[in-house]
Design a protein around this motif. Structure first.
Motif, PDB file in Angstrom:
ATOM      1  N   TRP A 166      -3.858   1.363   0.161  1.00 56.46           N
ATOM      2  CA  TRP A 166      -4.628   2.609   0.960  1.00 56.46           C
ATOM      3  C   TRP A 166      -3.345   3.117   2.409  1.00 56.46           C
ATOM      4  N   VAL A 167      -3.291   2.237   3.054  1.00 55.12           N
ATOM      5  CA  VAL A 167      -2.451   1.652   4.162  1.00 55.12           C
ATOM      6  C   VAL A 167      -1.330   1.231   3.635  1.00 55.12           C
ATOM      7  N   ASN A 168      -0.691   1.237   2.922  1.00 60.56           N
ATOM      8  CA  ASN A 168       0.793   0.843   2.817  1.00 60.56           C
ATOM      9  C   ASN A 168       1.161   2.242   2.143  1.00 60.56           C
ATOM     10  N   ALA A 169       0.256   3.097   1.428  1.00 66.74           N
ATOM     11  CA  ALA A 169       0.341   4.068   0.898  1.00 66.74           C
ATOM     12  C   ALA A 169       0.009   5.533   1.477  1.00 66.74           C
ATOM     13  N   HIS A 170      -0.806   5.530   2.556  1.00 67.94           N
ATOM     14  CA  HIS A 170      -1.164   6.872   3.689  1.00 67.94           C
ATOM     15  C   HIS A 170       0.185   7.422   3.930  1.00 67.94           C
ATOM     16  N   GLY A 171       0.215   8.748   4.161  1.00 66.58           N
ATOM     17  CA  GLY A 171       1.233  10.162   4.369  1.00 66.58           C
ATOM     18  C   GLY A 171       2.158   9.769   3.778  1.00 66.58           C
ATOM     19  N   GLU A 172       2.908   8.662   2.584  1.00 68.28           N
ATOM     20  CA  GLU A 172       3.598   9.303   1.751  1.00 68.28           C
ATOM     21  C   GLU A 172       3.605  10.169   0.106  1.00 68.28           C
ATOM     22  N   GLU A 173       2.037   9.603   0.195  1.00 68.32           N
ATOM     23  CA  GLU A 173       1.586  10.603  -0.862  1.00 68.32           C
ATOM     24  C   GLU A 173      -0.187  10.678  -1.068  1.00 68.32           C
ATOM     25  N   PRO A 174      -0.110  11.785  -1.600  1.00 71.03           N
ATOM     26  CA  PRO A 174      -1.492  12.156  -1.439  1.00 71.03           C
ATOM     27  C   PRO A 174      -2.328  10.566  -2.157  1.00 71.03           C
ATOM     28  N   THR A 175      -3.362  10.394  -1.649  1.00 71.86           N
ATOM     29  CA  THR A 175      -4.303   9.288  -2.259  1.00 71.86           C
ATOM     30  C   THR A 175      -6.108   9.533  -2.110  1.00 71.86           C
ATOM     31  N   ARG A 176      -6.290   9.181  -2.157  1.00 71.55           N
ATOM     32  CA  ARG A 176      -8.159   8.891  -2.510  1.00 71.55           C
ATOM     33  C   ARG A 176      -8.637   8.529  -1.084  1.00 71.55           C
ATOM     34  N   PRO A 177     -10.132   8.731  -0.775  1.00 73.19           N
ATOM     35  CA  PRO A 177     -10.722   7.684   0.574  1.00 73.19           C
ATOM     36  C   PRO A 177     -10.337   6.526   0.009  1.00 73.19           C
ATOM     37  N   PRO A 178     -10.850   5.612   0.815  1.00 71.02           N
ATOM     38  CA  PRO A 178     -10.401   3.897   0.221  1.00 71.02           C
ATOM     39  C   PRO A 178     -11.581   3.396  -0.868  1.00 71.02           C
ATOM     40  N   ASP A 179     -12.779   4.073  -0.320  1.00 71.22           N
ATOM     41  CA  ASP A 179     -13.904   3.981  -1.273  1.00 71.22           C
ATOM     42  C   ASP A 179     -13.825   4.095  -2.775  1.00 71.22           C
ATOM     43  N   THR A 180     -13.322   5.825  -2.710  1.00 72.69           N
ATOM     44  CA  THR A 180     -13.008   5.892  -3.640  1.00 72.69           C
ATOM     45  C   THR A 180     -12.686   5.102  -4.362  1.00 72.69           C
ATOM     46  N   PHE A 181     -11.200   4.786  -4.273  1.00 71.28           N
ATOM     47  CA  PHE A 181      -9.869   4.107  -4.587  1.00 71.28           C
ATOM     48  C   PHE A 181     -10.442   3.036  -4.472  1.00 71.28           C
ATOM     49  N   ALA A 182     -11.236   2.202  -3.977  1.00 75.87           N
ATOM     50  CA  ALA A 182     -11.249   1.243  -4.162  1.00 75.87           C
ATOM     51  C   ALA A 182     -11.962   0.401  -6.247  1.00 75.87           C
ATOM     52  N   GLY A 183     -12.996   2.109  -6.626  1.00 77.11           N
ATOM     53  CA  GLY A 183     -13.792   1.875  -7.683  1.00 77.11           C
ATOM     54  C   GLY A 183     -12.451   1.888  -9.045  1.00 77.11           C
ATOM     55  N   GLU A 184     -11.597   3.136  -8.495  1.00 73.61           N
ATOM     56  CA  GLU A 184     -10.751   2.915  -9.785  1.00 73.61           C
ATOM     57  C   GLU A 184      -9.868   1.882  -9.776  1.00 73.61           C
ATOM     58  N   LEU A 185      -9.712   0.898  -8.490  1.00 74.13           N
ATOM     59  CA  LEU A 185      -8.362   0.121  -8.498  1.00 74.13           C
ATOM     60  C   LEU A 185      -9.182  -1.305  -9.274  1.00 74.13           C
TER      61      LEU A 185
END
Length: 149
Positions: A19-38
């Protein structure tokens, strides 16, 4: 700092780094939501994608390097051919310049080679090319790339 292969207990930390790596480059979900997806994404790819992580004490993840293991078409006498690709190497900005990224890439590449990868590739930005060259990566006239138009 410790370098180790990540496991399912590291998903939240890996999601945070991604999330930190992609933040600002492309649309991202909140980190806690993304953790489940990952976690679901990784569970669907057992054995094909491995992550190596750098930990500090306490065991906070400060860096990662992924390696994708790609099966190759078998040949007579060699049914288990594979290649590997280093992907998504990232170290938190405040921990850069200490060799963490190099240690992560080296661990991931060595693991792939121990598993029998015939070669390990990486697609790098211009600034990181000298780092990869120091780690034994070299350009190859036989490795070609085709990009979408």
């Amino acid at each position: 700092m410790r370098i180790s292969e990540a496991d399912s207990g590291d998903v939240a930390g890996l999601a945070r780094l991604l999330w930190v790596n992609a933040h600002g480059e492309e649309p991202t979900r909140p980190p806690d939501t993304f953790a489940g997806e990952l976690a679901r994404w990784w569970a669907d790819r057992p054995g094909s994608h491995l992550a190596y992580v750098a930990r500090l004490d306490p065991p906070e993840l400060v860096g990662m390097a992924w390696v994708a293991l790609v099966p190759r078409v078998p040949r007579p006498g060699n049914l288990g051919r594979m290649s590997a690709d280093i992907q998504t190497v990232f170290v938190l900005p405040e921990h850069r310049g200490r060799g963490i990224g190099s240690a992560l890439v080296d661990a991931a590449a060595e693991h792939a080679i121990r598993l029998g990868a015939l070669h390990v590739t990486v697609h790098s930005g211009h600034r990181a090319v000298p780092v990869y060259e120091r780690l034994g990566f070299a350009s190859s006239p036989q490795l070609l790339q085709r990009s979408p138009d």
